[in-house]
Design a protein around this motif. Structure first.
Motif, mmCIF file in Angstrom:
data_model
loop_
_atom_site.group_PDB
_atom_site.id
_atom_site.type_symbol
_atom_site.label_atom_id
_atom_site.label_comp_id
_atom_site.label_asym_id
_atom_site.label_seq_id
_atom_site.Cartn_x
_atom_site.Cartn_y
_atom_site.Cartn_z
ATOM 1 N N PRO A 231 2.516 1.174 6.520
ATOM 2 C CA PRO A 231 3.411 1.346 5.378
ATOM 3 C C PRO A 231 2.699 1.221 4.029
ATOM 4 O O PRO A 231 3.187 1.747 3.031
ATOM 5 C CB PRO A 231 4.422 0.204 5.545
ATOM 6 N N SER A 232 1.520 0.594 3.996
ATOM 7 C CA SER A 232 0.870 0.497 2.689
ATOM 8 C C SER A 232 0.149 1.785 2.297
ATOM 9 O O SER A 232 -0.213 1.963 1.145
ATOM 10 C CB SER A 232 -0.059 -0.716 2.617
ATOM 11 N N SER A 233 -0.076 2.703 3.237
ATOM 12 C CA SER A 233 -0.679 3.984 2.846
ATOM 13 C C SER A 233 0.217 5.197 3.079
ATOM 14 O O SER A 233 -0.143 6.302 2.691
ATOM 15 C CB SER A 233 -2.009 4.234 3.561
ATOM 16 N N PHE A 234 1.341 5.025 3.750
ATOM 17 C CA PHE A 234 2.220 6.171 4.021
ATOM 18 C C PHE A 234 3.664 5.834 3.636
ATOM 19 O O PHE A 234 4.072 4.685 3.710
ATOM 20 C CB PHE A 234 2.200 6.513 5.514
ATOM 21 N N GLU A 235 4.404 6.897 3.274
ATOM 22 C CA GLU A 235 5.824 6.695 2.934
ATOM 23 C C GLU A 235 6.705 6.911 4.162
ATOM 24 O O GLU A 235 6.284 7.550 5.117
ATOM 25 C CB GLU A 235 6.238 7.698 1.854
ATOM 26 N N ASN A 236 7.908 6.434 4.089
ATOM 27 C CA ASN A 236 8.924 6.651 5.134
ATOM 28 C C ASN A 236 8.430 6.350 6.540
ATOM 29 O O ASN A 236 8.551 7.169 7.445
ATOM 30 C CB ASN A 236 9.430 8.103 5.112
ATOM 31 N N THR A 237 7.840 5.215 6.724
ATOM 32 C CA THR A 237 7.362 4.878 8.063
ATOM 33 C C THR A 237 8.528 4.380 8.921
ATOM 34 O O THR A 237 9.534 3.907 8.411
ATOM 35 C CB THR A 237 6.290 3.784 7.978
ATOM 36 N N GLN A 238 8.352 4.505 10.231
ATOM 37 C CA GLN A 238 9.410 4.096 11.157
ATOM 38 C C GLN A 238 8.867 3.110 12.183
ATOM 39 O O GLN A 238 7.723 3.252 12.637
ATOM 40 C CB GLN A 238 9.889 5.326 11.932
ATOM 41 N N LEU A 239 9.698 2.187 12.572
ATOM 42 C CA LEU A 239 9.286 1.199 13.571
ATOM 43 C C LEU A 239 9.214 1.856 14.956
ATOM 44 O O LEU A 239 10.091 2.622 15.325
ATOM 45 C CB LEU A 239 10.308 0.060 13.610
ATOM 46 N N LEU A 240 8.161 1.543 15.694
ATOM 47 C CA LEU A 240 8.073 2.005 17.078
ATOM 48 C C LEU A 240 8.623 0.882 17.963
ATOM 49 O O LEU A 240 8.141 -0.246 17.904
ATOM 50 C CB LEU A 240 6.613 2.310 17.437
ATOM 51 N N GLN A 241 9.635 1.191 18.748
ATOM 52 C CA GLN A 241 10.240 0.114 19.549
ATOM 53 C C GLN A 241 9.447 -0.183 20.806
ATOM 54 O O GLN A 241 9.323 -1.317 21.221
ATOM 55 C CB GLN A 241 11.675 0.491 19.927
ATOM 56 N N GLN A 242 8.940 0.888 21.401
ATOM 57 C CA GLN A 242 8.173 0.661 22.624
ATOM 58 C C GLN A 242 6.973 1.590 22.698
ATOM 59 O O GLN A 242 7.053 2.770 22.355
ATOM 60 C CB GLN A 242 9.081 0.887 23.827
ATOM 61 N N ILE A 243 5.868 1.041 23.156
ATOM 62 C CA ILE A 243 4.635 1.820 23.273
ATOM 63 C C ILE A 243 4.023 1.475 24.621
ATOM 64 O O ILE A 243 4.030 0.307 25.025
ATOM 65 C CB ILE A 243 3.612 1.431 22.174
ATOM 66 N N SER A 244 3.498 2.469 25.299
ATOM 67 C CA SER A 244 2.812 2.168 26.567
ATOM 68 C C SER A 244 1.429 1.605 26.252
ATOM 69 O O SER A 244 0.919 1.770 25.145
ATOM 70 C CB SER A 244 2.670 3.435 27.407
ATOM 71 N N TYR A 245 0.832 0.946 27.229
ATOM 72 C CA TYR A 245 -0.512 0.412 27.006
ATOM 73 C C TYR A 245 -1.472 1.520 26.605
ATOM 74 O O TYR A 245 -2.255 1.374 25.669
ATOM 75 C CB TYR A 245 -1.059 -0.245 28.277
ATOM 76 N N SER A 246 -1.411 2.644 27.339
ATOM 77 C CA SER A 246 -2.432 3.652 27.059
ATOM 78 C C SER A 246 -2.219 4.280 25.682
ATOM 79 O O SER A 246 -3.194 4.568 24.981
ATOM 80 C CB SER A 246 -2.527 4.701 28.162
ATOM 81 N N GLU A 247 -0.969 4.437 25.271
ATOM 82 C CA GLU A 247 -0.729 4.954 23.922
ATOM 83 C C GLU A 247 -1.257 3.951 22.884
ATOM 84 O O GLU A 247 -1.899 4.330 21.904
ATOM 85 C CB GLU A 247 0.766 5.216 23.709
ATOM 86 N N ALA A 248 -0.989 2.687 23.113
ATOM 87 C CA ALA A 248 -1.454 1.666 22.165
ATOM 88 C C ALA A 248 -2.978 1.615 22.125
ATOM 89 O O ALA A 248 -3.579 1.445 21.066
ATOM 90 C CB ALA A 248 -0.878 0.305 22.539
ATOM 91 N N ILE A 249 -3.595 1.805 23.280
ATOM 92 C CA ILE A 249 -5.069 1.832 23.320
ATOM 93 C C ILE A 249 -5.581 3.013 22.511
ATOM 94 O O ILE A 249 -6.502 2.886 21.712
ATOM 95 C CB ILE A 249 -5.584 1.896 24.787
ATOM 96 N N GLU A 250 -4.944 4.175 22.710
ATOM 97 C CA GLU A 250 -5.347 5.346 21.937
ATOM 98 C C GLU A 250 -5.184 5.091 20.433
ATOM 99 O O GLU A 250 -6.077 5.373 19.638
ATOM 100 C CB GLU A 250 -4.487 6.569 22.313
ATOM 101 N N MET A 251 -4.039 4.537 20.058
ATOM 102 C CA MET A 251 -3.787 4.305 18.636
ATOM 103 C C MET A 251 -4.809 3.337 18.051
ATOM 104 O O MET A 251 -5.348 3.549 16.963
ATOM 105 C CB MET A 251 -2.365 3.772 18.424
#
Ligand code: ASP
Ligand code: MG
Length: 417
Positions: A231-251
């Motif tokens: 949120p400090s570098s982008f506007e209109n951010t949204q909360l992610l409610q659920q993320i899989s491990y592999s998605e979180a690892i990628e991120m």
């Protein structure tokens, strides 16, 4: 057991420390282990001490005094009685640190760095542990350096899992325990501190969770959870409610700074859920990282890495950039501890976007320029878009001059000047 990790922002002042108490009372603290980072921006302040000491500048005492005053102010505001041992504990830690600075003979910057910065975590855990005890939440303090053991790769140490697991399994699991994130102990040298890399406290929490086969980990933050962009570098951010491990690892791999990249793999291996929750609003559920769909809601996620260097490398004799050259280049990058964030190869040139965490870029240039033709642009930004849509990519391309763009399934990376 459950693991709670409190980051620096959540314990940046006396109010934050009181909040730890409130969280524990609200959530329960049976069979709980607490990992804490240094308070506020103290790791940066300790880094300043290291720099002043290393460069022998005359503001060293001032830098130390800044850090000391910061902690004493918090202790003061927590209204300990005069005879509480915490006053001595704090001074003892400063005595130890100054003792090291006086007796140290090593000129190894990374070694010195690790011996100093970890005092931030030693101080925060002493203060918070004492505050909880004073408020009838009985807990015991452990020195994490006796539990998490690593090699001597200072500032980015690798865990010796065998020793670490054996040590951690000896913990008394029935009592509330508090310990330090980020720091660890060198397995081959007694009383030598190592660190797991900046922002490594999440990883410390994951190490304990893994070794203890914990029920869950909660990372308490000053934000509501993980968002689809910072949120400090982008506007209109949204909360992610659920993320899989592999998605979180990628991120995390692409540079999302919410969770330390090394944190997730140990959790995934043992299927331990990770909650990222707001320290201020205990009613909110925040973000859960666990087995399941990759992302909910499924929206584009943006990751920005600034201060990158884009280098394009080609052979001096216009020959192709093939295996032989590439392995040579990677070896040079590795030797200089440069982190590669993007790779693009064509017949005649090879481009990499790198991050110069350890100030080795000039060294790298000297070596590379002796063998290859080099073109580079400093201070570029690398945007990664996961679950990319055309609209999302367009939005990023508006941000400046596009120097390089790469798309793989669902992930688009753009280097912008
Ligand atoms: N205190 C350390 C840092 O600021 C570790 C952490 O916060 O996770 O990098
Ligand atoms: Mg931190």
């Amino acid at each position: 057991m459950k693991i709670f990790k409190f980051g620096g922002a959540s314990v940046k002042d006396a109010e934050g420390v009181r909040n730890v108490l409130r969280v524990l009372k609200h959530e329960g603290f049976q069979k709980t282990l607490i990992i804490v980072s240094a308070m506020g921006k103290m790791t940066n302040a300790f880094e300043n001490i290291v720099t002043a000491y290393y460069n022998k500048t005359n503001d060293l005492d001032q830098k130390i005094e800044f850090v000391r005053a910061f902690h004493l102010k918090i202790v003061d505001e927590l209204s300990f009685t005069k005879n509480n041992a915490i006053f001595i504990e704090v001074e003892k830690l400063f005595g130890e640190m100054i003792g090291f600075l006086i007796t140290n003979k090593s000129k190894d910057y990374n070694f010195i760095y690790d011996q100093i910065v970890g005092f931030g975590e030693l101080l925060s855990t002493k203060i918070i542990g004492a505050y909880l005890n004073k408020n009838n939440i009985e807990n015991y303090w452990i020195d994490v350096r006796a539990y998490i053991k690593t090699d001597s790769n200072y500032r980015d140490a690798h865990v010796n899992w065998e020793q670490t697991t054996a040590n951690i399994l000896n913990l008394d699991k029935n009592q509330l325990c508090i310990t330090q994130g980020f720091i660890s102990g060198c397995s081959s040298k007694n009383n030598v501190t190592t660190t797991l890399g900046r922002e490594g406290s999440d990883y410390s929490a994951a190490i304990f969770a893994y070794c203890l086969s914990a029920k869950s980990i909660t990372i308490w933050k000053d934000v509501e959870g993980v968002f689809n962009a910072n949120p400090s570098s982008f506007e209109n951010t949204q909360l992610l409610q659920q993320i899989s491990y592999s998605e979180a690892i990628e991120m995390a791999f692409y540079g999302a700074s919410v969770i330390h990249p090394k944190t997730l793999k140990p959790l995934e291996n043992k299927n331990i859920p990770l909650y990222v929750r707001s320290f201020y609003n205990l009613e909110k559920k925040g973000t859960t990282v666990k087995k399941g769909p990759s992302l909910f809601p499924e929206i584009p996620c943006f990751i920005l890495k600034e201060h990158q260097i884009l280098i394009s490398i080609s052979a001096l004799d216009f020959s192709f950039m093939v295996e032989y050259n590439l392995s040579d280049i990677f070896k040079i990058l590795h030797n200089n501890k440069l982190k590669v964030n993007l790779i693009q190869n064509s017949a005649l040139s090879f481009s990499v976007c790198i991050e110069d965490k350890f100030n080795n870029f000039r060294n790298l240039l000297v070596v590379l320029e002796s063998k290859y033709k080099i073109h580079y642009t400093e201070n570029v930004s690398l945007y990664t878009i996961r679950h990319a849509s055309n609209e999302a990519v367009n939005k990023i391309e508006q941000k400046g001059k596009v120097l390089l763009k790469q798309a793989t399934k669902g992930t688009v990376q753009v280097v912008i000047q």
